[in-house]
Design a protein around this motif. Structure first.
Motif, short mmCIF file in Angstrom:
data_model
loop_
_atom_site.label_atom_id
_atom_site.label_comp_id
_atom_site.label_asym_id
_atom_site.label_seq_id
_atom_site.Cartn_x
_atom_site.Cartn_y
_atom_site.Cartn_z
N ILE A 1 -11.51 11.54 -4.65
CA ILE A 1 -11.49 12.54 -3.47
C ILE A 1 -11.99 13.57 -3.17
O ILE A 1 -12.76 14.39 -1.94
CB ILE A 1 -9.81 13.04 -2.57
N PRO A 2 -12.32 14.85 -4.42
CA PRO A 2 -12.82 15.54 -4.43
C PRO A 2 -13.74 15.87 -3.42
O PRO A 2 -14.85 16.43 -3.33
CB PRO A 2 -12.68 15.86 -5.82
N ILE B 1 -14.43 14.34 0.01
CA ILE B 1 -15.03 15.78 0.97
C ILE B 1 -15.96 16.56 0.55
O ILE B 1 -16.84 16.79 1.69
CB ILE B 1 -12.89 16.51 0.23
N ARG C 1 1.09 10.58 5.44
CA ARG C 1 1.66 10.86 4.44
C ARG C 1 1.56 12.19 3.26
O ARG C 1 0.24 12.97 3.62
CB ARG C 1 1.14 9.92 3.40
N GLY D 1 -1.26 5.01 -6.74
CA GLY D 1 -1.76 5.85 -5.48
C GLY D 1 -1.86 4.24 -4.01
O GLY D 1 -2.50 4.93 -3.13
N TYR E 1 -4.00 14.39 -13.55
CA TYR E 1 -4.12 13.27 -13.94
C TYR E 1 -3.74 13.27 -15.01
O TYR E 1 -3.83 14.38 -15.89
CB TYR E 1 -5.26 12.32 -13.26
N VAL F 1 -5.94 14.52 5.02
CA VAL F 1 -4.19 13.69 4.69
C VAL F 1 -3.67 13.07 6.09
O VAL F 1 -3.93 12.40 5.99
CB VAL F 1 -3.94 14.98 4.28
N ILE G 1 -7.33 9.08 1.84
CA ILE G 1 -5.75 8.93 0.67
C ILE G 1 -5.41 8.41 -0.50
O ILE G 1 -3.72 8.19 0.55
CB ILE G 1 -5.87 10.30 0.15
N GLN G 2 -5.80 7.50 -1.36
CA GLN G 2 -4.71 6.29 -1.97
C GLN G 2 -4.28 7.59 -3.04
O GLN G 2 -3.60 8.30 -3.54
CB GLN G 2 -5.07 5.40 -1.34
N CYS G 3 -5.08 6.93 -4.17
CA CYS G 3 -4.85 7.40 -5.36
C CYS G 3 -5.60 8.71 -5.89
O CYS G 3 -5.48 9.27 -6.43
CB CYS G 3 -5.67 6.74 -7.29
N GLY G 4 -6.87 8.54 -5.27
CA GLY G 4 -6.89 10.68 -4.68
C GLY G 4 -8.10 10.90 -6.21
O GLY G 4 -8.93 11.59 -5.59
N PHE G 5 -8.47 10.08 -6.73
CA PHE G 5 -9.46 10.34 -7.34
C PHE G 5 -10.69 10.29 -7.11
O PHE G 5 -11.28 11.00 -7.85
CB PHE G 5 -9.19 8.76 -8.76
N ARG H 1 -12.07 3.26 -4.96
CA ARG H 1 -11.44 1.77 -5.04
C ARG H 1 -10.14 1.20 -4.25
O ARG H 1 -9.45 0.26 -4.21
CB ARG H 1 -11.36 1.30 -6.87
N CYS H 2 -9.67 1.98 -3.71
CA CYS H 2 -8.94 1.75 -3.05
C CYS H 2 -8.07 1.65 -2.10
O CYS H 2 -8.27 0.95 -1.24
CB CYS H 2 -7.74 2.93 -3.12
N THR H 3 -9.44 2.29 -1.20
CA THR H 3 -9.47 2.40 0.94
C THR H 3 -10.50 1.77 1.14
O THR H 3 -9.97 1.18 2.36
CB THR H 3 -9.70 3.68 1.36
N LYS I 1 -3.69 15.80 -3.83
CA LYS I 1 -4.69 15.51 -4.16
C LYS I 1 -6.05 15.72 -3.06
O LYS I 1 -7.47 15.81 -3.94
CB LYS I 1 -4.84 13.93 -3.22
N LEU J 1 -1.67 7.77 -10.50
CA LEU J 1 -2.41 6.81 -11.68
C LEU J 1 -3.66 6.75 -10.10
O LEU J 1 -3.78 7.60 -9.27
CB LEU J 1 -2.82 5.80 -11.76
#
Lengths: 763, 140
Positions: free
Chosen positions: B80-81, B84, A14, A481, A28, B69, B74-78, B112-114, A21, A245
């Motif tokens: 991720i920083p 990592i 992806r 997301g 955001y 990547v 990574i989904q929403c990415g919030f 909350r995503c992955t 990100k 989001l």
């Protein structure tokens, strides 16, 4: 690595958003800054039920740095409607009314009462504290059964029953009376929160052309119409720009900050930012509906289901939001993915003074799994039939009808999913100590994708070539997301024979991108995917016709590959040359397509029913757990999650949806609960509202079935919501297998297991 | 309130900000310096601060970023920083970490995503000789 050429359809990579990100370049909603920007705060009711006697804003207004304080009387039209804009709904609008700011009455703790805009966030929060509201606390009602009892406190005028649905098929009373065995159970599930890592946020400003513009974290950019209605503006004078989001899960489907921002920016004529704190988000945002699920299932000795009677009662909290639609999803799927000849479903949802409940991943259908899969497991145990075999004997198949009368016209993979998930658990592990027991549980599910057919759903997309052969995609799709934008790029790349690195996508701008509807209801790959597919097919025809003329051949012999048009005998012409020829001939280099989902008229579920949803996604999860017989603690050792996704447009993204959904489902099954005490929320911090960490859950092993029979592009089915649904029931079934006790109430906490094991004594 | 001058080295470059003492490092990084943290800003005085933007080299990603990547972490990415950087600091101190150790190392960072599996895959993939490894149980 340098910025890569992006993937084609089947590659596991992806790039559209992940690259940015990984470097924290994504802006955001809360990251947006503007010159002269004000900061906003909301003053909220501390009471779950009260009358407002008086509000004194003088001290707040006098605070240096305060630019505006707004109350209900300052809101031009102080009402929001449940109707999702741009589409129609059968939900009674009068019953679905939500006040923007509380007028005279507050109905839940955290209900917004006043808005403040100030030079800094600290001043805004301080001013919100200085607003003096005199409340007369009122009695309230905090339980849906109590809410429907005679003499209950009325949350709204007109009674606490918000909606009622029923299904009747065959003669369930008689069939239950004649069944060889009848299983009866009552299950209860809890309030939970979306708990996305990004709290609600946005910035609003008035553009130089006078258009009120709101850049916001939302699953529904079409809320620009709600903002217009509340402010009394023409709908074309409000623009919503959707950001990438930081998670949505249904919690950003209803209006969040955008109306408040619109009101404050319009009043102050300055840019305004609003960010809700974690506490505010957990306190005041709509939750998942708790349900009381009463099931009676009758079966023959060979395990074949003969009848099911289901009584459902859900808690809508203080406002309707999407409760009536959630109840529809629950009612349609209440009998699960099984053939049941005689069915009765009676479903109700009631107002209380609890926090409102509304959309959350799974939307009513997911709560049913605990009901029907607990029944199946108890039936298997009673009849000593293998749990997979019992499900195989009863599973729906293509061509069958659901109890609501909807025929299933695509593949139904329940049996295959159950077998593969169960087998993938492998050899049973040994318990880690003599005090531990191992158990296994299975749960299958049925989840709709796409919106109810009488909502006449549609999505649109525009694609166009630039002169250099690069492609632009424009569509209103919000990206929550889940890889929405990336998947649309992959579809375009596939149809137009392009390297995805040659594609730019612009999403989620109500003024500049063709509207594509909500990123909810597992509908975007299906709806926007089909719109992009059709737009690209239209564009492809235009380009190939011109290329065929240039290559002096027939259009059907020309393929688009690697940025060229290619004939069967290998002659090529490059896209830039074709595009120049298009310009010379006056042939359009762009295409706008609107995809209309198959639509139908509303059906009466009680009188025969018919088609309610476009289609469904089926799956099964199998878990192996270890139960500590001294503490009641449940550890999930293995979790296999299998779904038929029709076709995996991006397999890695599909796996990610399955794994993430399964873990969210384990959180629901094992630990999450918004604890309320007479409407007062005791779970407003991540210290008290616990979501799974990496140590609470195992690696989830996804198994993807590709039946090729879905109604999305290339035969894809939606997979956003389905994986959240089976884990809780699978865990409850595994605990029963391990220690022989049935947990009927979620979450399956150590305390509940210990109590069921008799470790805590009586009471 | 009196502002404090806080001098620190951000991604290798010296910088100084004036801030009230109660602001977090997150706030000054994000609002003043364009980068993110829960530490009170004055505690960073005189420190070397590396954000996720300081890991890579211009247009090239650090191998750990690249792994997030390519492994689908990574989904929403919030989150991720934070993920990592947690992984970066952990692997610097534990270059041969096992999958179970990685799972424990990121337990303070919520996603909350992955469901965490692909995040752990990504981190494990940059441990020499380890690859994504065998799936693990909760708590393991």
């Amino acid at each position: 690595m340098a910025r890569p050429a992006a993937p084609s359809l089947r590659e596991r990579l992806r790039v559209v958003d992940a690259w940015d990100k990984a470097q924290a370049r994504t802006l955001y909603a809360a990251d947006w800054q503007m010159p002269g920007m004000l900061h906003a705060a909301v003053a909220r009711s501390p009471y779950p039920s009260a009358r407002i006697r008086q509000i004194d804003t003088s001290r707040a207004r006098a605070l240096p740095g305060v630019a505006a304080v707004l109350l209900a009387q300052d809101v031009p039209h102080n009402t929001l409607w449940t109707d999702v804009p741009g589409q129609t709904s059968e939900v009674g609008p009068l019953r679905a009314r939500i006040q923007v700011l509380a007028h005279e009455v507050v109905r839940f703790q955290g209900e917004p009462v006043a808005l403040v805009a100030a030079e800094t966030r600290e001043i805004a929060l301080q001013a919100a504290e200085l607003i003096e509201v005199q409340y007369d606390p009122q009695p309230g009602v905090f339980d849906p059964e109590a809410a429907l009892a005679a003499g209950a406190h009325q949350v709204h005028e007109g009674g606490n029953l918000l909606a009622r649905l029923a299904v009747r098929r065959g003669d369930p009373d008689r069939a239950l009376a004649q069944a060889d065995v009848v299983i009866e159970s009552v299950n209860r599930c809890q309030f939970i929160d979306h708990a996305y890592l990004e709290p609600e946020a946005g910035v609003a400003w008035i553009e130089s052309d006078g258009v009120l513009t709101i850049r916001v974290s939302t699953q529904v950019i079409e809320h620009y119409r709600d903002v217009a209605e509340v402010l009394g503006l023409p709908q074309n004078r409000v623009r919503v720009i959707g950001t990438y989001l930081g998670g949505g899960f249904g919690g950003k489907e209803d209006v969040t900050v955008e109306v408040f921002l619109g009101l404050l920016a319009w009043r102050t004529r300055r840019p305004v930012k609003m960010i809700w704190s974690r506490q505010e988000s957990l306190l005041a945002r709509p939750k998942r509906h708790p349900f009381i699920l009463r099931y009676r299932t009758g079966a023959a000795r060979d395990g074949r289901l003969v009848a099911q009677a289901v009584d459902l009662l859900a808690d809508s909290g203080a406002y309707a939001y999407l409760s009536a639609l959630v109840l529809m999803y629950a009612t349609v799927t209440a009998a699960g993915p099984y053939r049941v000849p005689h069915v009765a479903v009676d479903a109700r949802v009631a107002y209380t003074n609890n926090p409102p409940t509304s959309a959350m991943r799974g939307f009513g259908a997911m709560q049913m799994v605990l009901g029907y899969e607990s029944q199946m497991d108890q039936l298997a145990r009673r009849l000593a039939i293998d749990p997979v075999e019992l499900r195989a004997r009863n599973a729906l198949a293509k061509g069958d009808e659901l109890p609501i009368g909807q025929p299933l016209d695509t593949h139904v993979a329940v049996i295959e999913a159950a077998r593969r998930a169960w087998e993938a658990l492998g050899p049973r592990r040994a318990p880690s100590t003599p005090a531990h027991r191992i158990g296994r549980g299975l749960a299958c599910n049925i989840q709709p994708y796409g919106r109810i057919v009488w909502l006449h759903d549609w999505a649109s997309a525009w694609v166009g070539f630039e002169m250099d052969g690069s492609l632009v995609v424009r569509t209103g799709t919000p990206d929550v997301g889940g890889g929405q934008a990336a998947s649309l790029c992959q579809i375009a790349a596939e149809v137009l024979g392009l390297d995805p690195g040659r594609i730019s996508i612009h999403i989620a701008d109500s003024a500049l991108t063709p509207l594509a509807g909500t990123t909810t209801a597992t509908r975007q790959l299906y709806m926007s995917g089909n719109a992009v597919l059709r737009a690209c097919e239209g564009l492809r025809r235009q380009i190939v016709d011109v290329a065929a003329q240039m290559l002096e051949t027939h259009a059907h012999t020309v393929a688009l590959a690697a940025g060229d048009a290619v004939t069967q005998d290998g002659r090529r012409v490059s896209l830039p040359k074709i595009l120049r020829e298009c310009a010379r001939l006056g042939v359009s280099r762009s295409h706008l397509a609107v995809y209309h989902a198959p639509a139908g008229d509303p059906v009466d579920l009680e009188r025969g029913g018919g088609r309610v949803f476009p289609d469904f996604t089926f799956g099964a999860h199998a878990v192996e757990v270890e139960v500590d017989t001294e503490t009641g603690a449940v550890t999930v050792l293995r979790h296999v999650a299998c779904h038929d996704v029709g076709r995996a447009i991006n397999p890695q993204s599909v796996e990610g949806q399955i794994q993430g959904g399964a873990v969210m489902g384990l959180g629901y099954g094992l630990m999450e609960e918004v604890v309320l005490d007479h409407g007062v929320n005791l779970s407003t911090l991540f210290a008290t509202y616990l979501i799974p960490t990496s140590l609470d859950v195992p690696d989830v092993e996804p198994i993807i079935i590709e039946s090729g029979e879905g109604k999305g592009p290339f035969g894809a089915r939606g997979i956003g919501e389905p994986p959240i649904a089976p884990p809780a029931a699978a865990v409850a079934n595994a605990v029963d297998d391990a220690v022989g006790v049935r947990i009927t109430e979620l979450p399956v906490t150590p305390e509940r297991v210990a109590r069921a094991l008799g470790l805590l004594g009586e009471g | 309130m009196t502002d404090l001058a806080v001098a620190l080295i951000l991604n290798g470059r010296p910088c100084e900000v004036r801030t009230p003492a109660h602001r977090t490092l997150l706030e000054i990084l994000r609002d003043d310096l364009g980068a993110s943290c829960l530490v009170l800003a004055p505690r960073a005085a005189g420190c070397q601060v590396t954000t996720v933007r300081g890991l890579g080299d211009g247009d090239r990603l650090h191998p750990l970023q690249e792994a997030f990547v390519t492994q689908g972490g990574i989904q929403c990415g919030f989150c991720i920083p934070g993920m990592i950087l947690t992984a970066y600091a952990f692997l610097r101190d534990h270059p041969a970490a096992s999958r179970a150790e990685i799972r424990r190392a990121i337990a303070g960072n919520l996603c909350r995503c992955t469901g965490y599996t692909k995040i752990i895959d990504a981190i494990a993939s940059v441990v020499p000789g380890r690859g994504a490894g065998e799936p693990g149980a909760a708590g393991g």
